[in-house]
Design a protein around this motif. Structure first.
Motif, mmCIF file in Angstrom:
data_model
loop_
_atom_site.group_PDB
_atom_site.id
_atom_site.type_symbol
_atom_site.label_atom_id
_atom_site.label_comp_id
_atom_site.label_asym_id
_atom_site.label_seq_id
_atom_site.Cartn_x
_atom_site.Cartn_y
_atom_site.Cartn_z
ATOM 1 N N MET A 109 15.471 74.970 11.653
ATOM 2 C CA MET A 109 16.416 75.570 10.709
ATOM 3 C C MET A 109 16.315 77.081 10.694
ATOM 4 N N ILE A 144 19.974 72.616 13.565
ATOM 5 C CA ILE A 144 19.615 71.482 12.728
ATOM 6 C C ILE A 144 19.292 70.327 13.670
ATOM 7 N N MET A 167 26.932 73.559 22.412
ATOM 8 C CA MET A 167 27.507 72.629 21.460
ATOM 9 C C MET A 167 26.756 72.710 20.140
ATOM 10 N N ILE A 168 27.458 72.382 19.056
ATOM 11 C CA ILE A 168 26.854 72.407 17.724
ATOM 12 C C ILE A 168 25.651 71.447 17.673
ATOM 13 N N LEU A 178 24.170 69.787 15.393
ATOM 14 C CA LEU A 178 24.310 68.539 14.632
ATOM 15 C C LEU A 178 24.883 67.440 15.505
ATOM 16 N N VAL A 186 15.216 72.093 2.866
ATOM 17 C CA VAL A 186 16.186 72.918 2.151
ATOM 18 C C VAL A 186 15.686 73.223 0.746
ATOM 19 N N ILE A 194 20.180 76.983 5.968
ATOM 20 C CA ILE A 194 20.707 76.276 7.125
ATOM 21 C C ILE A 194 21.391 77.249 8.081
ATOM 22 N N PHE A 195 21.692 78.458 7.619
ATOM 23 C CA PHE A 195 22.303 79.453 8.505
ATOM 24 C C PHE A 195 21.260 80.137 9.374
ATOM 25 N N ILE A 236 21.919 68.272 -3.328
ATOM 26 C CA ILE A 236 23.028 69.083 -3.841
ATOM 27 C C ILE A 236 22.502 70.262 -4.662
ATOM 28 N N THR A 282 20.717 72.824 -2.395
ATOM 29 C CA THR A 282 21.614 73.600 -1.542
ATOM 30 C C THR A 282 22.511 74.505 -2.368
ATOM 31 N N ALA A 283 22.873 74.042 -3.567
ATOM 32 C CA ALA A 283 23.701 74.897 -4.416
ATOM 33 C C ALA A 283 22.926 76.158 -4.775
ATOM 34 N N ALA A 303 22.676 78.313 -1.685
ATOM 35 C CA ALA A 303 23.993 78.879 -1.383
ATOM 36 C C ALA A 303 24.287 80.035 -2.332
ATOM 37 N N LEU A 317 33.794 87.194 0.050
ATOM 38 C CA LEU A 317 34.932 86.779 0.869
ATOM 39 C C LEU A 317 34.632 85.642 1.830
ATOM 40 N N VAL A 318 33.942 85.942 2.932
ATOM 41 C CA VAL A 318 33.785 84.904 3.949
ATOM 42 C C VAL A 318 32.379 84.332 3.881
ATOM 43 N N LEU A 343 31.269 76.200 -4.658
ATOM 44 C CA LEU A 343 29.842 76.545 -4.689
ATOM 45 C C LEU A 343 29.356 77.073 -3.346
ATOM 46 N N ARG A 344 30.241 77.014 -2.324
ATOM 47 C CA ARG A 344 29.900 77.552 -0.999
ATOM 48 C C ARG A 344 28.687 76.890 -0.360
ATOM 49 N N ILE A 345 28.536 75.586 -0.572
ATOM 50 C CA ILE A 345 27.467 74.878 0.125
ATOM 51 C C ILE A 345 27.993 74.533 1.513
ATOM 52 N N ILE A 351 41.700 85.065 5.639
ATOM 53 C CA ILE A 351 41.607 85.623 4.284
ATOM 54 C C ILE A 351 42.323 86.954 4.202
ATOM 55 N N LYS A 382 42.106 80.445 1.254
ATOM 56 C CA LYS A 382 41.179 79.644 2.049
ATOM 57 C C LYS A 382 40.511 78.563 1.208
#
Lengths: 325, 331
Positions: free
Chosen positions: A56, A61, A115-116, A118, A261, A267-268, A310, A313-314, A317, A324-325, B133-135, B217, B223
């Motif tokens: 990770m 992953i 390839m990804i 996962l 996690v 995970i990034f 959840i 990760t929340a 995150a 924005l992105v 939540l951007r998970i 965006i 998005k």
């Protein structure tokens, strides 16, 4: 970064609070018997989690390692029985090598075909599991056929005590192997150039290769490392429960990923620590095991694991949030 | 002249569809060669039209999640939960009492609506976690998948729920004008999704977001909202697959179709969907589905064990990854 802002500190606080709450609901939680049992349950998930942590951090992953663990365990024990080999050291080397080799397979696909991870590891996991069950066999190797030396090795206790009711219990020495591997992983990630290259690859692959890291070598190392640890953990698991079931570990990958996690890894890629992972593993195992102590129906186990994933990760995150992105 | 432009419109600019057709024909020829008398029977193809739809709908759901560079690992959990919820409902209202056909039909209708609603709700939860939540989709749906499967275990306590009303079984087992009902449903769903993706703002937006999220965006696309909708759609489709699955087997269980997850991903990727986002067509996924159903039914006739068929699915996935990589390296 101050102590209070580090994610390990926050996890440790939550862990501590959870222990107090569980202890209040049922004081039996604090019995040495229960605590030793908890530590014992940490070993296998923990060793696998160290591998997943490294993957990770590199930005990938892995969901195939449980299949690798089952393959390494089953093949090694089958071979030991077939050859009549009695010993401990060589089988563990063999299981580790099987895992390492399968991990190289992952790295090859991820690197060569871009390839990804996962999707690649879903594929390799299914291939290995399918071959193991389809060609090698589906029968469980029971205690009477298991190599006795392996069982004796895994039975080693650090401390042996006798409870009030007269039953014996102890703290397994396998916890030392787990902590030893954790220490090595920690030192490696922190203090070697190869370890830093994993963080660099996970943080920004392009930048990592521009500054001269060999990203291909790092990628291979990462997946081989995860595979090797999984293979080792697989055989250790078989030795600890005294049987080898080729269907074992199915679905365990979710728990392991959840633990990593929970321990603050992103995970990034580029973020994560061994200390956090140790805490995350302990937290997950503790919550799962304590459901019984807290008299919650075991059917709720999966819901609880899902909720933990959840929430964890929340939180990460939110920590890693960007505009924005 | 007109013919070629028509062909171009159907097949699109990429050679992907053509490659898929070639693979399908090859698989068909291989299987016919290996066991001509058993494979080339009407019965075999008919049974494929019953088994194919649930997997196909899951694969289309997976494709929609992949369009924005995401993935939905909870589809099988949603499908099982939807079937089980309906089963629990039927048990509470129908079993033990003899009711008129009209009432049974009404209850079945309510059951279908409940199943669809839970699918939509599950999709809303996924969409909320991912877009608000951007998970990361992988982790969010990994977690919710556990929750949905876990709830299914809680509802059933472990064993399968059996005894669905006849009208419900008709959805999975019936025939309309000699064609399997689930197959008709699949064609309708596939057609609707194809139109939605190619002819509506939502579909075009999803493709653009998947191609370049940042540019999307800056171009003023909403998005978050679009991604939210896409996971709602995925959840709804998964519930439809769940209805068909429980209707076909006349049972619902928390761990049915566990291997469908890998297969759905495989079919989506084989069908030309780019897991990194921006590319995916219902037609491609449908052809990939047919190819893989032929492959797996052929191996089943050859008496391969289910484990070896799992191996073949996994190996096929890796092979397709390699093939796609070589094809893309030309450009």
């Amino acid at each position: 970064m101050t102590l209070f802002r580090r994610s390990e500190f926050i996890i440790a606080c939550i862990l501590f609070a959870a222990m107090i709450i569980i202890g209040l609901i049922n004081p039996a939680f604090w019995s040495l018997d229960n605590l030793f049992g908890l530590l014992r349950s940490n070993v296998i998930i923990g060793i696998m989690a160290l591998g997943v942590l490294v993957v990770m951090i590199s930005g990938g992953i892995d969901v195939s390692f449980t299949a690798f663990a089952a393959a390494a365990m089953y093949l090694t024990i089958k071979l030991m029985i077939y050859m009549g080999y009695e010993g401990v050291f060589l089988p563990f080397v063999a299981a580790t090598l099987i895992g390492l080799f399968l991990g190289a397979f992952n790295a090859f696909f991820i690197h060569t075909f871009r390839m990804i991870p996962l999707i690649v590891t879903l594929g390799t996991g299914s291939v290995v599991r399918g071959l193991l069950l389809g060609l090698v066999g589906t029968s469980v190797i029971n205690i009477d056929k298991m190599p006795q030396q392996l069982i004796a090795f895994a039975k080693t206790d650090l401390v042996s005590l006798t409870s009030a009711t007269g039953t014996n219990f102890g703290l397994t020495a396998m916890i030392l192997i787990y902590l030893g591997l954790a220490l090595v992983t920690h030192l490696f990630l922190r203090y070697t150039m190869a370890g830093r290259s994993i963080f660099a690859l996970g943080g920004a692959p392009e930048a990592a290769s521009r500054v001269g890291f060999n990203t291909r070598r790092t990628l291979f190392f990462v997946y081989c490392f995860a595979g090797a640890l999984a293979g080792f953990a697989g055989l250790l698991h078989g030795s600890m429960i005294w049987l080898a079931n080729p269907r074992d570990f199915a679905g365990l990958e979710l728990d392991v990923i959840a633990a990593v996690v929970l321990g603050g890894a992103s995970i990034f890629g580029g973020r994560g620590s061994v200390t956090g992972t140790l805490l995350g593993v302990f937290m997950l195992v503790m919550v799962k095991n304590s459901l019984i102590i807290m008299k919650v129906d075991t059917t709720w186990q999966r819901v609880v694991v899902g909720l933990i994933i959840i929430v964890a990760t929340a939180l990460t995150a939110w920590r890693d949030r960007k505009k924005l992105v | 002249m007109q013919n070629s432009s028509f062909a171009k419109r159907i097949f699109g600019q990429d050679r992907n569809i053509l490659q898929l057709l070639v693979i399908t024909v090859l698989v068909f020829a291989l299987m016919s060669y290996l066991n001509p008398d058993k494979f080339l029977r009407y019965y075999n193809f008919e049974s494929i039209t019953y088994i194919m739809p649930e997997l196909g709908i899951l694969a289309i759901a997976m494709m929609i999640a992949m369009l924005t560079g995401g993935i939905d690992l909870s589809v099988v959990g949603i499908a099982n939960l939807a079937g089980i919820l309906a089963g629990v409902f039927f048990h509470s209202v129908i079993v033990g009492t003899s009711q008129s056909t009209g009432m049974v039909l009404l209850y079945t209708g309510i059951g279908v609506l409940m199943a669809l609603a839970i699918g939509l709700l599950a999709g809303v939860l996924n969409g909320f976690l991912i877009s608000k939540l951007r998970i990361t989709p992988i982790l969010a749906t990994l977690g919710t998948g556990q929750i949905f499967t876990g709830l299914a275990v809680v509802l059933t306590g472990g064993p399968a729920i059996v005894g669905f009303p006849d009208a419900w079984n008709f959805i999975g087992n019936g025939k309309i004008l000699g064609i399997a009902t689930p197959f008709i449903l699949f064609v309708i769903v596939a057609g609707a999704v194809a139109v939605l993706l190619t002819r509506t703002t939502l579909g075009v937006n999803l493709m653009l977001i998947g191609t370049n999220p940042r540019a999307a965006i800056f171009a003023g696309l909403r998005k978050d909202r679009m991604i939210f909708y896409s996971y709602m759609m995925t959840g709804l489709l998964a519930a439809i697959a769940g209805i068909i699955l429980s209707g076909r087997t006349n049972a619902a269980k928390s761990d049915y179709g566990a291997s469908y997850l890998l297969q759905a991903i495989l079919i989506a990727v084989l069908g030309g969907t780019n897991p990194a986002g921006g590319k995916g067509r219902v037609l491609g996924v449908s052809i990939a589905l047919i190819a893989l159903m032929l492959l797996s039914s052929g191996f089943q006739i050859l008496r391969f064990s289910n484990h070896l068929i799992d191996f073949i699915w996994g190996g096929f996935l890796l092979l397709v990854i390699a093939l796609n990589a070589f094809r893309n390296s030309d450009r």
